[in-house]
Structure formats: structure tokens, C-alpha cells
Design a protein around this motif. Sequence first.
Motif, short mmCIF file in Angstrom:
data_model
loop_
_atom_site.label_atom_id
_atom_site.label_comp_id
_atom_site.label_asym_id
_atom_site.label_seq_id
_atom_site.Cartn_x
_atom_site.Cartn_y
_atom_site.Cartn_z
N ASP A 436 -29.47 92.28 73.59
CA ASP A 436 -29.83 93.65 73.94
C ASP A 436 -30.86 93.71 75.07
N GLU A 437 -31.86 92.80 75.04
CA GLU A 437 -32.92 92.89 76.03
C GLU A 437 -32.39 92.63 77.44
N ALA A 438 -31.32 91.82 77.54
CA ALA A 438 -30.82 91.47 78.87
C ALA A 438 -29.67 92.37 79.30
N LEU A 439 -29.34 93.35 78.46
CA LEU A 439 -28.11 94.10 78.69
C LEU A 439 -28.11 94.87 80.01
N ASP A 440 -29.15 95.67 80.27
CA ASP A 440 -29.16 96.50 81.48
C ASP A 440 -29.09 95.64 82.74
N ARG A 441 -29.89 94.59 82.76
CA ARG A 441 -29.94 93.70 83.90
C ARG A 441 -28.61 93.00 84.13
N SER A 442 -27.95 92.61 83.03
CA SER A 442 -26.73 91.83 83.17
C SER A 442 -25.51 92.69 83.48
N VAL A 443 -25.43 93.87 82.86
CA VAL A 443 -24.23 94.68 83.01
C VAL A 443 -24.20 95.38 84.36
N ARG A 444 -25.35 95.85 84.83
CA ARG A 444 -25.47 96.56 86.12
C ARG A 444 -24.47 97.71 86.20
N ALA A 445 -24.56 98.61 85.23
CA ALA A 445 -23.68 99.78 85.25
C ALA A 445 -24.17 100.75 86.32
N THR A 446 -23.23 101.34 87.08
CA THR A 446 -23.61 102.29 88.12
C THR A 446 -24.04 103.61 87.47
N THR A 447 -24.67 104.47 88.27
CA THR A 447 -25.12 105.77 87.74
C THR A 447 -23.93 106.56 87.19
N ASP A 448 -22.83 106.55 87.93
CA ASP A 448 -21.64 107.27 87.47
C ASP A 448 -21.16 106.73 86.14
N ALA A 449 -21.16 105.42 86.03
CA ALA A 449 -20.68 104.79 84.80
C ALA A 449 -21.59 105.18 83.63
N ARG A 450 -22.90 105.19 83.88
CA ARG A 450 -23.83 105.53 82.80
C ARG A 450 -23.63 106.98 82.37
N ALA A 466 -22.19 100.81 69.08
CA ALA A 466 -20.92 100.91 69.78
C ALA A 466 -21.12 101.07 71.27
N ALA A 467 -22.15 101.87 71.65
CA ALA A 467 -22.41 102.07 73.07
C ALA A 467 -22.79 100.76 73.75
N ARG A 468 -23.60 99.95 73.07
CA ARG A 468 -23.97 98.67 73.67
C ARG A 468 -22.77 97.74 73.78
N ARG A 469 -21.92 97.78 72.75
CA ARG A 469 -20.71 96.94 72.81
C ARG A 469 -19.82 97.35 73.97
N LEU A 470 -19.75 98.67 74.20
CA LEU A 470 -18.95 99.19 75.32
C LEU A 470 -19.43 98.65 76.65
N LEU A 471 -20.74 98.59 76.80
CA LEU A 471 -21.30 98.09 78.06
C LEU A 471 -20.91 96.63 78.29
N ARG A 472 -20.93 95.86 77.21
CA ARG A 472 -20.56 94.44 77.34
C ARG A 472 -19.09 94.31 77.75
N VAL A 473 -18.24 95.14 77.13
CA VAL A 473 -16.81 95.09 77.47
C VAL A 473 -16.62 95.52 78.93
N ALA A 481 -12.32 91.87 87.62
CA ALA A 481 -11.99 92.42 88.94
C ALA A 481 -12.95 91.91 90.01
N GLU A 482 -13.81 90.97 89.63
CA GLU A 482 -14.82 90.40 90.52
C GLU A 482 -15.69 91.48 91.16
N GLU A 483 -16.11 92.46 90.36
CA GLU A 483 -17.01 93.51 90.84
C GLU A 483 -18.43 93.21 90.38
N GLU A 484 -19.37 93.35 91.31
CA GLU A 484 -20.77 93.06 91.01
C GLU A 484 -21.33 94.03 89.98
N GLU A 485 -21.01 95.31 90.20
CA GLU A 485 -21.53 96.33 89.30
C GLU A 485 -20.41 96.85 88.42
#
Length: 528
Positions: A436-450, A466-473, A481-485
Motif C-alpha cells: 500500500d505504501e508504495a502504491l501511488d509511486r508505483s502505479v503512477r495513475a494520471t489525473t484522468d484515471a484517478r 477493491a480500489a487499491r486492487r484496481l490500481l494494481r491491475v 502496453a508499455e505505458e509509463e503512466e
Amino acid sequence: MTRVIGASLLGVDGVAVEVEVRLSSQLPRIDIVGLPEAAVRESAARVRAAIASVGQRFPDRRITVNLAPANLRKGGAALDLPIAIGILAASGALDPEPLQRLGLLGELALDGRLRPVRGALALTLAARDAGSRSVIVPALNGPEAALTPGVQVLEASDLGAVLRYLLEATPLPIARVTTPGPAHPRVPDLADVRGQERAKRALEVAAAGGHSIFLWGSPGSGKTMLARRLPGFLPAMEFEEAVEVTRIHSAAGLLDSTSPIAVERPFRAPHHSTSSAGLLGGGNPPSPGEVSLAHRGVLFLDELAEFQRHTLDALRQVIEQHSVVIARARTSCVFPAHFQFVAASNPCPCGWRGSGVRDCRCDDGATARYASRISGPLLDRIDLHVSVAPLAWSQIDEPSRGPSSAELRARVDACRALQQDRGSGKGFRTNAEIPDEALDRSVRATTDARRLLGAAVERLGLSARAARRLLRVARTIADLAEEEEAGPRALAEALGYRATELGSASAAEARATAADRSTADVRGWRSV
Ligand SMILES: Nc1ncnc2c1ncn2[C@@H]1O[C@H](COP(=O)(O)OP(=O)(O)O)[C@@H](O)[C@H]1O
Ligand SMILES: [Mg+2]
């Protein structure tokens, strides 16, 4: 009195055992004390015969063998060799000095041959931690025991060879790890499955990120077929993983001389009639259950709703903690159980609810009872939920259009390489394991995605978990797709694997989400 280092199994761990031997001038007999179980008590007879077979004299005195620590039950026959060597040293036939830094394990046959033992790796680790610089093991256990770092492992085929080593310094062969190349189990190919492109894509995401997945739909739609093809495109095990799996499988007696080291990721598919102890581990002495035998591999529960409710409830905790603790009066064992969870189920007792093909014959009560056996909290812990709709004749009739297992394996391997870089030094190997602590840094979800996630959480009433699991998926989908964010596209696809409800969604609706994974579609759904 002489001391020799041996080891005994406790669950899947080895525990060092000090074998102390004392001779006294009373009537000849042999006593083994220190909570020996039947196999260890019988050791006396085997040791006596084996010593005679190599032409040594069995001492004609009262022999007391004490196994320390005294409070621990000792099972298995691996203590035969240290007991035999201890007796010979106590009678003056051997110099006791070199035995201080030498671990010994092996079962003796009556003619002095050394038989392989269960859990050789765990036992060798224990002997090393007790101060052994080298450990002598039965020759057939050599390749497995040699996985132990920081200790020299020597192979002996019989008691005679051990004595020649100790008396005449005749060298024993040094055990070597035989590393077979990455094995891909001979499982049938995904290309055999026709249609079901959405389920295949979900399996790709699951394999790529190590995510758990739940397939549900009417009978004969191919759920079992799909799940059983997963091992064909999972990444090969890394060395450390193979060591962990070998330790458990060896202790459970699942390895033999033809395959002394576990090289394939485990795929365990216990039947729904399996007892709680069989699934989770248990017994006395405690032995590992299916969840531990699936460690670093896949646990597949087919017909999930048929499993006992309380077993599934206990499984929840194992999924979160990655281990099982089994407490007994004298000891408690911790069994590792870090597996990828795969489940499949019909939506209702007759199996046709919402299929759009046949009418469901179940009343609402029966369906609700059926669905309630799979508790919400369990489903909440599953990353991907996929409805597998019955195939239309046109799809059955035409060849498979989806990827083959080999194609998927290449994509999965590439995706895992990205995850390795991300997690190296941070303690996680796959996206499913991102803490959980590394989630934001690792997932790098864009503003739109959030923003999309926020809307979905409110409309679907998703839990924080469930929301955290979604971010990991979503991270895994972006990696594929080799996308950074992780952008809105990745997040919308991840949401599509969440917005199904066992027992109520119709196949037509499921197809609609597959066709268009936009937020608008998500809106009408209630999440599980
Ligand atoms: N999508 C499919 N492509 C090819 N064969 C299929 C498909 N779905 C089902 N079958 C056939 O039907 C059989 C039963 O499928 P199965 O996976 O056991 O269904 P389920 O587990 O959903 O009840 C399979 O062994 C296979 O012969
Ligand atoms: Mg099935």
C-alpha cells in the motif's frame, strides 16, 4: 558422552537435533529418549544391523541416546545416521572431535545403505544453522541439499563410505545443484479454446501481474478449460522461489530422485470435497495443506460455491497474510502460502442463470443461498472477475482467434521484467504484491484515471481494498502496453473486470462491457 548434529522436520522447517550418546556398564540395551516418534524408536534396530553390516562391533553395553531439545517431538528416519555415528564415536571407534562441525542425515537400511529422506533441504539448513560446516546426506538427496547456501554438502551412498571418510579421510563426492532449464509444464495450449477472447485477455493480465482471478458462467462455457491452461504462460520460477517450493514439497514427500528439485510453478487444484485440514494444513504433527503446496504457484478452486463455507472464510486470511499458522500444544508451525488464487463457479445451482441460452430453473432463494456461500469478503479479495458466456454456434464452429500460450508467455515475461525493475530492492516481484505504501509511486495513475476511479468507487460502492486492487491491475494493463503512466484506458479496462455480480448479471450485459469498457457502462453495475 559424545554429541553429533542431526535434524528433524517440524512442519516444513528443519530443527537441529543434538544426538547425545552415553555408554554405561549396565546390562546391554539401547534406550532412545527425548520424545522420539515411532520411526525414531525403531531406529535402534536399523542402526544395530547397519553397524554390523559394515563390520564394526556394536558396543556390548547400556546405550542411552538423548535427542535434544527434549520438548520437541522428533519424527522421520533421518536421525538414523547421526545415531549410528554417535554410538560408534561413544564406543571409541571414531574420533569425536571432527563431528562437532559435521551435520549428518539419512535413513539406514539393514545392509548399511543410506536411503533418501524427506525435507533434505530444510534439514540441511537446520544443520548449517547449528554450526555444521559440512553435512553428509544420502546420495539421492545431494542435488536438493546442495541448494543450501553457506555449507558444503557431501554425498554418501552407505554407512561404510561415511566411516571411510571419517576414519581414513577417503573423500566423499561434493553434491552439486543440477539446475534443469526453465521447465514449462506440458499443459494444453490456450489456442484450443475457441472464442472467450475477453476471458483470455483477463488471464493474460492475471498471469502478467500475478493477480487473482474469478471466472464464472454457465456450465460448459470453458471455465475449467481456461483456468487449466494458465500454467502454460506463467513465468518460470526464479532460483529463490524454486528453493522455497522445493523445501515445502520435499517435506511433504512430493519430490523423488527423478525430480529432486521443484522447477515448475505449482498448480494445485484440490477437489471441493477436500477437508479444511487438507486445504489449509493441519494434523498432528502438522503437515502443509494445498495452500502451502501452491506456494509461488497457483491455487485453483473449481466449483468455488461447492467448497465448505467455513473453509473459504479461513482462506480469506491466508490470501491476505500469505501464510498459515497451525498451533499445537507444544509447538506452532508457520507454513508459507503465497499463491495466485484462481477460482471458477456457476452463477446458480442449475448453472444457467443469466446465460441468455436456457432458462434458469432455480428460484431466487436457491440462487441467493448459492451465491452467499462464496462470501462477499472473499470476492472482494479477488482482482479480476470475468463472466464467461456460453459460446454461440458460430464461435464453436470457427477456429480459435485468440493468442497461443507461447505468444502470451512472451508478453507475460516482458511484463514481468518491467515489474522486477520496479520492485527490486523494495520487496515485491509482481504488481499484485505492491504494498500500500508504495502504491501511488508505483502505479503512477494520471489525473484522468484517478478521476475515473473516484467516480467508480462512489457509483459502484467499491471498498477501499477493491480500489487499491484496481490500481494494481491498471498498472499491469499499462505495463502490458508499455505505458509509463496508468491512464484512463488502463483503469477502465481494470474496472471492467470488477463490474460483475455473481448470480445477477446477464451474459448480454457482460458482452456489452466487453465491447465498450467506458465509464458510462460501468455506471449501471453494482460491484461484488
Ligand atoms: N471455448 C471453448 N472452446 C473449445 N471447447 C470448449 C469451449 N468451452 C467448452 N468447450 C468444451 O466443453 C468441455 C467442457 O468445458 P469446461 O471448461 O469444463 O466448462 P465449464 O468449466 O465452464 O463448465 C471442454 O472440455 C471442451 O471440450
Ligand atoms: Mg468446470
